[in-house]
Design a protein around this motif. Structure first.
Motif, PDB file in Angstrom:
ATOM      1  N   UNK A   1       1.396  -1.166   0.153  1.00 34.59           N
ATOM      2  CA  UNK A   1       0.160   0.406  -0.040  1.00 34.59           C
ATOM      3  C   UNK A   1       0.838   0.914   0.273  1.00 34.59           C
ATOM      4  N   UNK A   2       1.982   1.075   0.989  1.00 32.72           N
ATOM      5  CA  UNK A   2       2.716   2.131   0.834  1.00 32.72           C
ATOM      6  C   UNK A   2       4.036   2.552  -0.301  1.00 32.72           C
ATOM      7  N   UNK A   3       4.112   1.392  -1.168  1.00 29.94           N
ATOM      8  CA  UNK A   3       4.832   1.812  -2.037  1.00 29.94           C
ATOM      9  C   UNK A   3       3.623   2.246  -3.153  1.00 29.94           C
ATOM     10  N   UNK A   4       2.274   2.124  -3.365  1.00 30.90           N
ATOM     11  CA  UNK A   4       1.317   2.219  -4.113  1.00 30.90           C
ATOM     12  C   UNK A   4       1.347   3.894  -3.859  1.00 30.90           C
ATOM     13  N   UNK A   5       1.009   3.928  -2.638  1.00 34.39           N
ATOM     14  CA  UNK A   5       0.721   5.656  -2.471  1.00 34.39           C
ATOM     15  C   UNK A   5       1.930   6.807  -2.716  1.00 34.39           C
ATOM     16  N   UNK A   6       2.957   5.970  -2.822  1.00 31.06           N
ATOM     17  CA  UNK A   6       4.444   6.641  -3.462  1.00 31.06           C
ATOM     18  C   UNK A   6       4.236   6.909  -4.895  1.00 31.06           C
ATOM     19  N   UNK A   7       3.893   6.498  -5.347  1.00 30.14           N
ATOM     20  CA  UNK A   7       3.564   6.073  -7.132  1.00 30.14           C
ATOM     21  C   UNK A   7       1.887   6.457  -7.262  1.00 30.14           C
TER      22      UNK A   7
END
Lengths: 274, 274
Positions: free
Chosen positions: B133-139
């Motif tokens: 979730x955190x990686x997708x939020x960054x993207x």
């Protein structure tokens, strides 16, 4: 063995009466494979390093990048490692010295130093002699038996008429030897008769490059060659294999090229553990 | 195409209905070979990168070094490049985000992200979901269609009893998909029947790893697989070739391994010119 002890040992390997067989690594992985195979020392290949970094050969890779790869390779193995540093990255004497200083600092015990420029012309003999003297002076100041392998590209670049090449190569090699070079590298010569004549005419240890038409190791030793290296040959062979793997995957949709005769990851993990 | 356009294109290749065949590069040279062979996108192989740097697989190479190689590879080709970044180099959510940020900054359009640790245990599903979730939020914040390929190692590590693996892999893959993963990578499965069942049970595009026993490309496409990659296979094949070359040089004193079927340097210089 520390770097100075390795350098001394590496220099001795040039005068032992046995042929020194020097494979050329392009990254730390290939260096470790060669070390495990039992060689006594390793060289780097500037062309192989350039290709692995995605560049053509010929000083397109900077001095800093080339030295960084040499450092990685020297750090990855316990063997003496000599660095192929092309024409020294710059025409000035100070460039050659800077390059040699970087090689010593990267952990190398010697370097290859060419007398041709990236536009395939030979450097003036007097200029090359001056640069060789300066590198040897640096090595003396650093108290290391830094093995300077002075390369002449008279044959490789097919300079002037064929009949004049032998004399010009010998003239250059002997001038470099006089200036302090520890070994003389004459790539581009494959016939046994000329190799034998070079051994007799050159006043120091001779390095030849092994290729398709080069006499085999035992014959080179019989001819009195001191050192044989393989240049970018093995690295190019791995690129050619990668091309075949890619083609098979694209055209046939199969995997033989990277599954047959290929050990599993755990074998290489074990081999590379340190 | 700029990085964002490449990322969008790369994401589309996962849902085109055709199988995306993704070779894995370990350095810029192999990347250029794969690009010239006509593939539409490239991955990196963390194991291959580790071996080429002289290390065993398994986060022995630092995040910074791995990203530096990814940057080199992404810079060497015009194709979209996705980076294999193991388990994200650290257990914290912030480690995963830092790794993804580094990948985007290195020019990558996606990343592989594993749910196992270097001591071969699976990460808790909830923790992995949080990191995804955190990686997708960054993207999203970076406005890039960064393709997150979430890998579950249930089959690869042979977790628990064989009969429970399918359900556990599907449970994990679907949790990762729910958390925003764009593709689900299940290495270690080779039989067509299980691959077909995974395609049907997983709620997003499926990535399988090609090895000796994997169905050929056409069959994978028929089964509905979205993406197939080759991992460290090609890199290990080049190491095995280097071993054979070394052995031939040492034992027979001949050069066939690096002279037969090996183009001259000028051919690769031309191929790599830019």
């Amino acid at each position: 063995m520390d770097q100075r002890a390795k350098a001394k040992r590496f220099l001795e390997l040039h005068t032992s009466g046995r042929l020194l067989v020097l494979p050329n690594a392009w990254d730390a992985g290939s260096a470790r494979i060669f070390e495990h195979a039992g060689f006594q020392a390793l060289g780097t290949t500037s062309a192989g390093v350039a290709l692995s970094l995605g560049y053509p050969d010929g000083e397109r890779v900077s001095r800093a990048e080339m030295l960084e790869v040499a450092r990685r390779i020297a750090s990855a193995v316990a063997l003496p490692v000599t660095a192929d540093l092309e024409a020294g990255y710059g025409a000035a004497v100070s460039d050659a010295v800077e390059t040699a200083r970087g090689a010593i600092s990267a952990g190398a015990v010697g370097m290859n130093f060419e007398d041709s420029t990236s536009d395939d012309r030979l450097v003036d003999v007097a200029a090359q002699v001056e640069r060789i003297r300066a590198i040897k002076k640096l090595a003396e100041a650093e108290k290391i038996a830094f093995v300077l392998n002075a390369r002449t590209d008279v044959f490789l670049l097919a300079i002037d008429e064929p009949e004049s090449r032998f004399d010009e190569a010998v003239r250059r090699a002997n001038a470099y030897r006089q200036a302090g070079a520890d070994c003389l590298f004459v790539p581009g010569v494959t016939d046994a008769e000329t190799i034998g004549r070079l051994v007799r005419a050159i006043t120091g240890p001779l390095n030849v490059l092994a290729g398709r038409d080069t006499p085999r190791i035992a014959e080179l030793e019989r001819l009195g060659v001191a050192r044989v290296s393989v240049g970018s040959g093995p690295m190019r062979a791995t690129l050619a294999l990668t091309q075949r793997i890619a083609q098979e995957l694209r055209e046939r949709g199969t995997y033989a090229g990277f599954t047959e005769n290929t050990p599993p990851l755990r074998d290489f993990n074990r081999l590379f553990d340190r």
